[in-house]
Design an enzyme around this catalytic site. Structure first.
Site, PDB file in Angstrom:
ATOM      1  N   ASP A 188      -9.470  -1.069  -9.545  1.00 48.05           N
ATOM      2  CA  ASP A 188     -10.102  -1.790  -8.446  1.00 48.05           C
ATOM      3  C   ASP A 188     -11.447  -1.150  -8.130  1.00 48.05           C
ATOM      4  OD1 ASP A 188     -10.937  -2.819  -5.991  1.00 48.05           O
ATOM      5  OD2 ASP A 188      -9.058  -2.465  -4.954  1.00 48.05           O
ATOM      6  N   LYS A 224     -13.000  -8.384  -7.305  1.00 53.37           N
ATOM      7  CA  LYS A 224     -13.462  -8.759  -5.970  1.00 53.37           C
ATOM      8  C   LYS A 224     -14.933  -9.148  -6.051  1.00 53.37           C
ATOM      9  CE  LYS A 224     -10.179  -5.714  -3.616  1.00 53.37           C
ATOM     10  NZ  LYS A 224     -10.001  -4.443  -2.874  1.00 53.37           N
ATOM     11  N   GLU A 245      -1.851  -0.112  -8.731  1.00 57.68           N
ATOM     12  CA  GLU A 245      -3.292  -0.287  -8.585  1.00 57.68           C
ATOM     13  C   GLU A 245      -3.978   1.009  -8.147  1.00 57.68           C
ATOM     14  OE1 GLU A 245      -6.332  -3.195  -6.067  1.00 57.68           O
ATOM     15  OE2 GLU A 245      -4.192  -3.678  -6.182  1.00 57.68           O
ATOM     16  N   LYS A 278       0.859  -1.177   0.000  1.00 57.90           N
ATOM     17  CA  LYS A 278       0.000   0.000   0.000  1.00 57.90           C
ATOM     18  C   LYS A 278       0.902   1.235   0.000  1.00 57.90           C
ATOM     19  CE  LYS A 278      -4.079  -2.042   0.461  1.00 57.90           C
ATOM     20  NZ  LYS A 278      -5.196  -1.888  -0.490  1.00 57.90           N
TER      21      LYS A 278
END
EC number: 4.2.1.113
Length: 374
Positions: free
Chosen positions: A239, A263, A214, A164
């Site tokens: 995402d 997801k 991302e 991250k």
């Protein structure tokens, strides 16, 4: 298949360590297990993944469970379900609320797989016996701590690491990991922390041989991502702004990305996810399975999806002990040489560990669904 009853189990698992992103920090996994029971006594399980705050998407845990109770379950009570794919159409008039829809829809998929006496993975056309998985590491206070964590996960067998990143915690951190682990499959996740003014910084990431960057820009943006992708050699992965196959089509049509983090919860469940996976394969877009700090039920659904042939890149699924001291299912998911075994038992392939679940349960509610059968 008719569903007679729903059971909503509210539980909260403490995380082994806080998980920090550019938009917030989690110290526990607060979630619901959605249990559906059909007329033959078959139990199907889904997991509600919405976070307590509307900082990842608009949905929250409290808003999603309200939608489930007041809108989705009444729809389920009104008809016979002949196949799980019908659920997406049944819920389609309700705008958004993908995580609420996914929690119920995935429970239906589990129930149908059990009725057919086969694993969910086999039911959706998956062929792998095990899957490669990666690990996601939240924002850390300093480079030293980050390097210790990366080393720890590499020693455990993870072959792909996601970092991250956020302003002032980006280049220095990525550079340090790359220098210490020159051959590691490495990627960065910004969670929408940057904008076009940060182009030079994002361009600098090109030199670190990352698998992808991302979601650098906003959760609703496609145009600026396309502008950035044209100027980077590193893949952009989307995402948060991918909620349906239509979003993937839009991103592909203007070149917003070359990879998709898929997801189940964010796209509304398995039916939508399968359409996205198939579209990505046909259009040579790298698709991989993301994670939302799932407990065991959600993790099992993810593994079934990731066992399909479209998924060649290690996902953010990880072993049970990545986040939790104990999980709510048995057997727990254990890492073996960087891989997780795909369950072969009926349905999602794992059972609730009632002792552990009871320990962390905050409330349980039962709702009868058989009054409106037609």
């Amino acid at each position: 298949m008719y569903f007679q009853k729903a059971r909503l189990i509210h539980a909260e698992l403490p995380l082994l360590a806080p998980f920090k992103t550019s938009y917030g920090e989690l110290k526990s996994k607060d979630f619901y297990i959605i249990e559906l029971i059909n007329e033959e006594g078959i139990h199907g399980y889904g997991e509600l993944e919405a976070f307590p705050l509307p900082d990842y998407t608009e949905e929250t845990l409290s808003s999603a469970i309200l939608i489930i109770k007041e809108q989705l379950l009444p729809l389920l009570a009104q008809r016979k379900i002949r196949k799980p794919e019908e659920i997406q159409e049944l819920f389609s008039w309700i705008q958004g609320n993908e995580m609420a829809k996914a929690a119920v829809e995935l429970a239906v998929w589990d129930a149908f797989a059990k009725m057919e006496k086969r694993s969910l993975a086999k039911m959706i056309g998956a062929t792998k016996e095990s899957i490669k998985v990666g690990v996601s590491i939240g924002l850390q206070q300093n480079v030293e701590t980050l390097l210790q964590l990366v080393n720890q996960y590499v020693d455990q067998g993870y072959e792909r690491v996601k970092l991250k990143i956020a302003p002032n915690k980006d280049i220095q951190f990525v550079e340090a990991v790359r220098k210490s682990f020159p051959k590691l499959s490495l990627m960065a996740d910004a969670n929408s922390a940057y904008n076009r003014e940060d182009f030079l910084l994002l361009k600098e990431l090109d030199q670190y041989d990352l698998e992808m960057i991302e979601q650098p820009f906003g959760t609703k943006d496609f145009v600026d991502h396309a502008w950035l992708q044209k100027q980077l050699k590193t893949r952009i992965c989307l995402d948060e702004n991918i909620r349906s196959v239509k979003d993937v089509e839009q991103a592909h049509s203007i070149g917003s990305c070359r990879a998709i983090n898929l997801k189940l919860a964010r796209v509304g469940g398995m039916s939508s996810a399968l359409k996205i996976a198939e579209y990505c394969a046909l259009n040579e877009i790298l698709v991989w399975c993301g994670g939302m700090l799932e407990a065991g039920v959600g993790r099992a659904h993810n593994i079934a999806l990731a066992a399909r042939n479209e998924f060649v890149f290690p996902g953010d699924i990880s072993a049970s002990n990545r986040f939790f001291a104990e999980d709510i299912v048995t057997p727990a998911f254990e890492l073996n040489q960087g891989r997780l075994k795909v369950p072969t038992n009926e349905g999602i392939g794992v059972t609730l560990d009632l002792k552990v679940l009871k320990k962390y349960t905050k409330s349980t509610e039962e709702i009868l669904l058989n009054k409106g059968w037609s």
